[in-house]
Structure formats: C-alpha cells, structure tokens
Scaffold this motif. Structure first.
Motif, PDB file in Angstrom:
ATOM      1  N   TYR A  52      55.830  78.017  18.710  1.00 44.71           N
ATOM      2  CA  TYR A  52      56.248  79.211  17.945  1.00 44.71           C
ATOM      3  C   TYR A  52      56.525  78.307  16.463  1.00 44.71           C
ATOM      4  O   TYR A  52      56.664  77.547  16.005  1.00 44.71           O
ATOM      5  N   ASP A  53      56.278  79.675  15.273  1.00 45.29           N
ATOM      6  CA  ASP A  53      56.259  79.154  14.113  1.00 45.29           C
ATOM      7  C   ASP A  53      58.040  79.025  13.724  1.00 45.29           C
ATOM      8  O   ASP A  53      58.420  78.303  12.699  1.00 45.29           O
ATOM      9  N   ALA A  54      58.822  80.178  14.308  1.00 44.79           N
ATOM     10  CA  ALA A  54      60.181  79.985  13.943  1.00 44.79           C
ATOM     11  C   ALA A  54      60.818  80.649  15.272  1.00 44.79           C
ATOM     12  O   ALA A  54      60.217  81.051  16.063  1.00 44.79           O
ATOM     13  N   VAL A  55      62.322  80.383  15.428  1.00 48.29           N
ATOM     14  CA  VAL A  55      63.097  80.790  16.380  1.00 48.29           C
ATOM     15  C   VAL A  55      64.310  81.762  15.844  1.00 48.29           C
ATOM     16  O   VAL A  55      64.716  81.251  14.639  1.00 48.29           O
ATOM     17  N   ILE A  56      64.563  82.776  16.731  1.00 53.73           N
ATOM     18  CA  ILE A  56      65.771  83.476  16.170  1.00 53.73           C
ATOM     19  C   ILE A  56      66.790  83.267  17.216  1.00 53.73           C
ATOM     20  O   ILE A  56      66.549  83.399  18.620  1.00 53.73           O
ATOM     21  N   LYS A  82      61.819  73.292  12.700  1.00 52.18           N
ATOM     22  CA  LYS A  82      61.186  74.641  12.891  1.00 52.18           C
ATOM     23  C   LYS A  82      62.415  75.467  12.020  1.00 52.18           C
ATOM     24  O   LYS A  82      63.395  75.199  12.085  1.00 52.18           O
ATOM     25  N   ARG A  83      61.993  76.644  11.560  1.00 51.48           N
ATOM     26  CA  ARG A  83      62.867  77.398  10.945  1.00 51.48           C
ATOM     27  C   ARG A  83      63.682  78.294  11.948  1.00 51.48           C
ATOM     28  O   ARG A  83      63.055  78.706  12.846  1.00 51.48           O
ATOM     29  N   ALA A  84      64.937  78.719  11.530  1.00 51.99           N
ATOM     30  CA  ALA A  84      65.540  79.523  12.629  1.00 51.99           C
ATOM     31  C   ALA A  84      66.329  80.717  11.904  1.00 51.99           C
ATOM     32  O   ALA A  84      67.143  79.982  10.863  1.00 51.99           O
ATOM     33  N   ALA A  85      66.597  81.610  12.509  1.00 47.15           N
ATOM     34  CA  ALA A  85      67.605  82.523  12.076  1.00 47.15           C
ATOM     35  C   ALA A  85      68.685  83.024  13.200  1.00 47.15           C
ATOM     36  O   ALA A  85      68.313  82.891  14.277  1.00 47.15           O
ATOM     37  N   MET A  86      69.666  83.032  12.646  1.00 47.88           N
ATOM     38  CA  MET A  86      70.915  83.363  13.753  1.00 47.88           C
ATOM     39  C   MET A  86      71.260  84.838  13.550  1.00 47.88           C
ATOM     40  O   MET A  86      71.256  85.347  12.336  1.00 47.88           O
ATOM     41  N   PHE A  87      71.907  85.479  14.845  1.00 47.53           N
ATOM     42  CA  PHE A  87      72.382  86.614  14.478  1.00 47.53           C
ATOM     43  C   PHE A  87      73.882  86.742  15.676  1.00 47.53           C
ATOM     44  O   PHE A  87      73.425  86.244  16.699  1.00 47.53           O
ATOM     45  N   LYS A 112      65.928  74.381  10.731  1.00 53.20           N
ATOM     46  CA  LYS A 112      66.169  74.665   9.496  1.00 53.20           C
ATOM     47  C   LYS A 112      66.717  76.060   9.342  1.00 53.20           C
ATOM     48  O   LYS A 112      66.011  77.013   9.689  1.00 53.20           O
ATOM     49  N   VAL A 113      68.149  76.270   9.280  1.00 52.64           N
ATOM     50  CA  VAL A 113      68.527  77.647   9.431  1.00 52.64           C
ATOM     51  C   VAL A 113      68.434  78.260   8.083  1.00 52.64           C
ATOM     52  O   VAL A 113      68.853  78.120   7.075  1.00 52.64           O
ATOM     53  N   VAL A 114      67.765  79.549   8.086  1.00 55.24           N
ATOM     54  CA  VAL A 114      67.458  80.141   7.069  1.00 55.24           C
ATOM     55  C   VAL A 114      68.338  81.592   6.685  1.00 55.24           C
ATOM     56  O   VAL A 114      68.146  82.136   5.655  1.00 55.24           O
ATOM     57  N   ALA A 115      68.984  82.269   7.856  1.00 54.77           N
ATOM     58  CA  ALA A 115      69.644  83.328   7.334  1.00 54.77           C
ATOM     59  C   ALA A 115      70.689  83.556   8.861  1.00 54.77           C
ATOM     60  O   ALA A 115      70.424  82.758   9.807  1.00 54.77           O
ATOM     61  N   SER A 116      71.507  84.290   8.547  1.00 51.47           N
ATOM     62  CA  SER A 116      72.701  84.832   9.594  1.00 51.47           C
ATOM     63  C   SER A 116      73.016  86.103   9.396  1.00 51.47           C
ATOM     64  O   SER A 116      72.801  86.916   8.478  1.00 51.47           O
ATOM     65  N   ALA A 117      73.489  86.745  10.587  1.00 48.36           N
ATOM     66  CA  ALA A 117      73.905  88.358  10.333  1.00 48.36           C
ATOM     67  C   ALA A 117      74.667  88.485  11.498  1.00 48.36           C
ATOM     68  O   ALA A 117      74.752  87.869  12.419  1.00 48.36           O
ATOM     69  N   THR A 118      75.922  89.503  11.076  1.00 46.84           N
ATOM     70  CA  THR A 118      76.629  89.746  12.252  1.00 46.84           C
ATOM     71  C   THR A 118      76.482  91.539  12.421  1.00 46.84           C
ATOM     72  O   THR A 118      76.605  92.207  11.530  1.00 46.84           O
ATOM     73  N   PHE A 119      76.898  91.709  13.712  1.00 44.26           N
ATOM     74  CA  PHE A 119      76.621  93.427  14.004  1.00 44.26           C
ATOM     75  C   PHE A 119      78.034  93.654  15.075  1.00 44.26           C
ATOM     76  O   PHE A 119      78.294  92.687  16.056  1.00 44.26           O
ATOM     77  N   TYR A 153      61.308  88.034   7.577  1.00 38.97           N
ATOM     78  CA  TYR A 153      60.125  87.674   7.761  1.00 38.97           C
ATOM     79  C   TYR A 153      59.413  86.739   6.835  1.00 38.97           C
ATOM     80  O   TYR A 153      59.073  85.621   7.280  1.00 38.97           O
ATOM     81  N   PRO A 154      59.677  86.682   5.338  1.00 40.54           N
ATOM     82  CA  PRO A 154      59.357  85.920   4.580  1.00 40.54           C
ATOM     83  C   PRO A 154      59.822  84.530   4.599  1.00 40.54           C
ATOM     84  O   PRO A 154      59.532  83.385   4.321  1.00 40.54           O
ATOM     85  N   ARG A 155      61.326  84.446   5.061  1.00 38.97           N
ATOM     86  CA  ARG A 155      62.085  83.078   5.161  1.00 38.97           C
ATOM     87  C   ARG A 155      61.400  82.405   6.434  1.00 38.97           C
ATOM     88  O   ARG A 155      61.453  81.391   6.575  1.00 38.97           O
ATOM     89  N   LEU A 156      60.867  83.370   7.452  1.00 41.20           N
ATOM     90  CA  LEU A 156      60.611  82.494   8.857  1.00 41.20           C
ATOM     91  C   LEU A 156      59.249  81.915   8.676  1.00 41.20           C
ATOM     92  O   LEU A 156      58.983  80.957   9.259  1.00 41.20           O
ATOM     93  N   ASN A 157      58.409  82.667   7.977  1.00 45.28           N
ATOM     94  CA  ASN A 157      57.112  82.016   7.566  1.00 45.28           C
ATOM     95  C   ASN A 157      56.973  81.224   6.474  1.00 45.28           C
ATOM     96  O   ASN A 157      55.975  80.419   6.151  1.00 45.28           O
ATOM     97  N   GLY A 158      58.010  80.965   5.947  1.00 41.22           N
ATOM     98  CA  GLY A 158      58.013  79.980   4.692  1.00 41.22           C
ATOM     99  C   GLY A 158      57.648  80.230   3.283  1.00 41.22           C
ATOM    100  O   GLY A 158      57.798  79.621   2.351  1.00 41.22           O
TER     101      GLY A 158
END
Ligand SMILES: Cc1cc2nc3c(=O)[nH]c(=O)nc-3n(C[C@H](O)[C@H](O)[C@H](O)COP(=O)(O)O)c2cc1C
Ligand code: SF4
Ligand code: SF4
Length: 273
Positions: A52-56, A82-87, A112-119, A153-158
C-alpha cells in the motif's frame, strides 16, 4: 494510489465511516482495500502494509482511547515510513486524548500521520439505557466523511506534504487512563449475560466476540477478557443477552459534562488537517 483502511467496529459506526471514506477515495481513483480487525481471528496475524501507498486507521473511542485490543494489534504493524490518516467515532462525550494517543502509537510504529477526524456515532451504551447520539452517523456525518476523504487524497499520495496539526493530549496520565479503562471492565452489572431468556443457541455471540470472552452455553462473559463492547447484545438474534441499566449513570454524566439532549444532538464531526 493503493490505500488500506483498517478498522475495529463492534457495533458498526466506525465501519460505516470507513466505507464512506473508502467510497469517496475510490471515486477519486484510489484502489481501496478494507481490513476489519474486530473479529478475534483477524487480529491473530499482523497485516503487512508493503503493498500500500498509505494506510487509514479507524477506531471507536473506548474510555477516551482506542479499545485496548485494537491498541495491542496496532502495535504489531510496521509503518515503514508510510503515510497514515486516522479517524474516530465517539458517543458524544470525551474525544481526547484518543487522537493524540493513537498518533503517538502510530509514529512509534514508523508511520507518518497526516490527518485525523472525529465523527459522532450512536453511543454503545444506548443498548444499556443511554440516549446519546441515536441514529448517528447520519447522512451529514457520512457527507463529512466523504469530504475528509477528498481533503486526504493529496496528503496520502504525498502531493501535499502537510502533517496533522496539534492534537489535544487531555488532562490525564497514562496510568489514570488505564484505571478508567479497567474500572469499566470491573463493573459486573455492565457485563452481558442471559438470565433465563429464550435462546436458540446459534453460538453467534461466542463466535463473534472480539475478545473471546463470551460463553454461549453459560450465557456469561468472562470478566477478565470482556471489553464491554456490547457487540453480542446488539447482534443476538433472540435479544437474549442483557446488561444492567446505565440510565442513572448517564444522567449524572450529562450533568457533570454540562450536556443536554439538545447539545448532544447538535454535535458534528471535526477534521484535523
Ligand atoms: C467500553 C466503551 C467505552 C466508551 N467510551 C467512550 C468515551 O470515552 N467517549 C465517548 O464519547 N464515547 C464512548 N463510547 C461510545 C463509542 O465510542 C461509540 O458508540 C462508537 O461510535 C462505537 O463504535 P462502533 O459502533 O464502531 O463499535 C464508549 C463505548 C464503549 C463500548
Ligand atoms: S447469540 Fe443469542 S441466541 Fe445465539 S447463542 Fe448467543 S445468546 Fe443464544
Ligand atoms: S462478551 Fe464482552 S467483549 Fe465479547 S462481544 Fe460481548 S461485550 Fe463484547
């Protein structure tokens, strides 16, 4: 771009947000795979992120952090830069320090954690008399999840080199958080059990239990293993498993947190970009 979305979701809220994020990424051209690690067997082997290029990483909030079982499993991942985002999904109360805590754990594993979100999501303890966040996530929450995917999207692909900004570390020490977590597991009234109700002995509660705690024959959960996720209560086809009524505890919590039914209803998700 190839993206892996890993999530833990005992009662489905986190899974719904995962699908909304993945669906939008897919529309934008990403190839998305999902790994639901709620079942015990799914956490028996570490997952490789090489393809994978990135993981969520998606997680419910259990006592202000990701569930203990999930934290343990995440500790087996190798991030390899790898780049990772959280939610996160949560039931209307304390969100922090869950994002801060998970970012630290992921960075320790080499992501490398690029973003987070809460729902917001229906509170698990609505199955025990609470009334917080019923019907959530709703269409607006799922719409925000799709918007999150667009921003990601643009954060996950760098293309966008930005990393996640400051996250709230909360007022508690690690020891205090461990104590809150284990206190809940010690509340015998909260453990699911069957008290003479009709049961077709389908074994679903035992087979699906994320911690291996449920004994379908006895209709009891092992207190040393149960994480009180209430998946068994929700999914029992005979509605034979019960937990103690948490309504009085909920009322005290609403007052303490200065929340009302209206203030909870108005809560919306947040993106941390
Ligand atoms: C053991 C446990 C602890 C929880 N602790 C919190 C909490 O600290 N704050 C909160 O807002 N919601 C809390 N919740 C509610 C869940 O975060 C919320 O219902 C979540 O959306 C459930 O996700 P799922 O349906 O994917 O399992 C807790 C739920 C459980 C089972
Ligand atoms: S899921 Fe319900 S019906 Fe099935 S074995 Fe468990 S208690 Fe019985
Ligand atoms: S026995 Fe406990 S850990 Fe297992 S599904 Fe039921 S509530 Fe969750």
């Amino acid at each position: 771009m190839k993206v892996l979305i890993c999530y833990f979701s005992a009662t489905g809220n986190t899974g719904q947000i995962a699908k909304a994020i993945g669906g939008r990424l897919g529309q934008m051209g990403a190839q998305v795979d999902y790994k639901d690690v709620t079942p015990l067997e799914a956490r028996q082997e570490p997952v490789g992120v090489e393809p994978y290029d990135a993981v969520i990483i998606g997680s419910p909030i259990h006592s202000m952090r990701s569930p203990r079982l999930y934290r343990e499993w995440l500790g087996t991942l190798e991030g390899q830069g790898k780049r990772a985002a959280m939610f996160f999904t949560y039931g209307g109360f304390q969100v922090h320090p869950a994002p801060y805590d998970l970012r630290r754990r992921l960075e320790e594993r080499g992501f490398k954690v690029v973003a987070s979100a809460t729902f917001p999501g229906a509170h698990t303890y609505n199955l025990a008399g609470w009334q917080a966040m019923g019907g959530r996530p709703d269409q607006q929450d799922l719409g925000l999840a799709a918007e999150y995917a667009k921003e990601l999207y643009p954060r996950l692909n760098g293309q966008d080199p930005a990393m996640v900004g400051d996250l709230n570390s909360g007022p508690y020490t690690e020891e205090q958080l461990d104590e809150f977590e284990s206190f809940r597991f010690k509340m015998a009234a909260m453990l699911p059990n069957r008290q003479g109700e009709e049961c077709q002995m389908c074994l679903l509660c035992q087979e699906q239990c994320p911690s291996g705690a449920m004994d379908a024959e006895k209709g009891e959960a092992d207190p040393s293993k149960c994480i009180v996720c209430l998946q068994c209560v929700k999914d029992c086809p005979d509605q034979a498993l019960k937990v103690g009524d948490m309504t009085p505890f909920f009322q005290v919590k609403m007052e303490k947190d200065q929340e009302t039914a209206e203030s909870l209803r108005k809560k919306r998700g947040k993106l941390y970009l």
